[in-house]
Design an enzyme around this catalytic site. Structure first.
Site, PDB file in Angstrom:
ATOM      1  N   SER A 176       0.821  -1.202   0.000  1.00  9.66           N
ATOM      2  CA  SER A 176       0.000   0.000   0.000  1.00  9.66           C
ATOM      3  C   SER A 176       0.861   1.261   0.000  1.00  9.66           C
ATOM      4  CB  SER A 176      -0.967  -0.051   1.174  1.00  9.66           C
ATOM      5  OG  SER A 176      -1.969   0.916   1.062  1.00  9.66           O
ATOM      6  N   ASP A 341     -10.172  -5.487  -4.035  1.00  9.30           N
ATOM      7  CA  ASP A 341      -9.534  -4.391  -3.311  1.00  9.30           C
ATOM      8  C   ASP A 341     -10.213  -3.064  -3.650  1.00  9.30           C
ATOM      9  OD1 ASP A 341      -7.763  -2.575  -2.125  1.00  9.30           O
ATOM     10  OD2 ASP A 341      -6.013  -3.802  -2.612  1.00  9.30           O
ATOM     11  N   HIS A 374      -7.655  -5.667   0.053  1.00 13.06           N
ATOM     12  CA  HIS A 374      -6.453  -4.913   0.406  1.00 13.06           C
ATOM     13  C   HIS A 374      -5.613  -5.570   1.500  1.00 13.06           C
ATOM     14  CE1 HIS A 374      -4.294  -1.145  -0.150  1.00 13.06           C
ATOM     15  NE2 HIS A 374      -4.148  -1.052   1.167  1.00 13.06           N
TER      16      HIS A 374
END
Length: 398
Positions: A176, A341, A374
């Site tokens: 991320s 995600d 995610h």
């Protein structure tokens, strides 16, 4: 208007409290109250039977960063020089991201057991990287940064330290925000002389098509800007008025599944109850920068809001772009993204892949997991088989 501001602020807090962050485990609560001599190594790594070293590195702008090193696997066999790998966590998290599950499921331990010299980074402002040569967390100037500074100072300092300690180029793993730091650094040709390859999980570069309605609402209402203008420079989701706001919203919403609402329906994490009440602090300015990316759909430096202020900082009326096409075409890249995600959205990742279309096809591996959201990339119980084994094979080939 006041209620709208409070509600949108709460949404923003909840959004970024789970973005690439840990799940509020007992371990992370212990970490908050421990010191450098009784920290991540002592509380997590050594208790699992691994050797571990605590290190400190100072950035050029004075922040003192904490790093942990796992030089060997559980066997303790040293052998010859091992390829170093730096693991970089995401937003409002710390290095415990890579150690949160069992040794057979956590990437930090898996890499150590498979012959890598593992280094874990903690960015500025987090509990173990809260030091500074002249400032303290109570000084507003301490929080005057966004991810631009993580690109310009934190990541180069960590790369340089590991490179100096090991005498080798590094493999890199980011999740991320850790991927955004890498894209920014690589595009500006920072650290390139020290990197072997990079594995980027849930890659963040473009955010303009993010489908999460909560994320878009929070960004569009400028809530981070509002609290910044009110003088709140430290963004600390786990305490004070922020904690009260989270508790209030959770009295009306089932927060036990709220992380799925924000990050996407994570398929493969264990059933332990998540918590949004404890996370690592970051700068409010950093939150504003990310919100700017969502609104504009670009990857650029922090926008100071006026031609004059931008000219003062950049010598031009608009913030400079991070030019992804300037990343060398022969830099080995492993991108892994998920179909569920909501933060590293499929359309945004495909935009990124399109920008990288001239990359050497022998140096670019793209993995797509249709069922992953995610947080699955760092917390899924099957990530070792589905993501980490291909990642290690990629490292071995580079």
């Amino acid at each position: 208007m006041a209620m709208k501001t409070v509600t949108s602020l709460t949404l923003l807090l909840l959004l970024f409290a789970v973005l690439a962050a840990g799940r509020g485990t007992k371990i992370s609560r212990e970490l908050e109250s421990s010191n450098d001599e009784d920290g991540i190594c002592q509380l997590i790594v050594k208790t699992k039977g691994y050797s571990c070293e605590e290190h400190k590195v100072t950035t050029k702008d004075g922040f003192i960063l904490s790093m942990q090193r796992i030089p060997t696997g559980r066997s303790g066999t040293k052998g010859g020089p091992k390829p170093p790998v730096l693991l970089q966590h995401g937003l409002i998290s710390d290095a415990s991201t890579w150690l949160a599950l069992s040794p057979d499921e956590s990437l930090g331990f898996i890499l150590a057991d498979n012959g890598f010299d593992v280094w874990l980074g903690n960015v500025r402002g987090t509990n173990y990287s809260s030091g500074h040569t002249s400032l303290g967390p109570n000084d507003p100037e301490y929080w005057d940064w966004s991810w631009d500074e993580l690109v310009a100072y934190d990541l180069p300092a960590m790369f340089d330290y590991v490179h100096t300690q090991t005498g080798q180029k590094l493999h890199y793993v980011g999740h991320s925000l850790g991927t955004l730091m890498a894209f920014g650094a690589f595009s500006r040709h920072e650290v390139l002389s020290m990197v072997r390859s990079a594995a980027l999980l849930s890659p963040i570069a473009y955010m303009g098509q993010m489908p999460s309605p909560l994320a878009r609402a929070a960004a569009d209402i400028f809530t981070a800007e509002v609290i910044y203008w009110l003088g709140v420079k430290e963004f600390a989701p786990g305490g004070g008025p922020v904690s009260k706001l989270v508790a209030d919203i959770c009295s009306h919403i089932d927060c036990s599944n709220f992380e799925n609402v924000i990050t996407g329906p994570n398929c493969c994490m264990n059933s332990s109850t998540p918590s949004l009440s404890h996370q690592q602090p970051t700068a409010t300015k950093n939150m504003i920068h990310l919100a700017q990316m969502i609104r504009k759909g670009t990857i650029a430096m922090y926008d100071y809001g006026s031609d004059g202020d931008n000219n003062k900082h950049y010598g031009q009326a608009t913030p400079p772009d991070y030019n992804i096409t300037s990343i060398p075409n022969d830099l080995p890249l492993f991108l892994s993204y998920g179909g569920k995600d909501l933060l590293s959205d499929v359309k945004d990742v495909q935009t990124l892949i399109g920008v990288l279309s001239d990359h050497d096809p022998n140096k670019l591996v793209v993995q797509y997991r249709d069922d992953y959201a995610h947080l699955d990339f760092v917390y899924a119980v099957n990530a070792k088989q589905l993501v980490y084994s291909p990642l290690m094979a990629f490292f071995s080939s580079n």
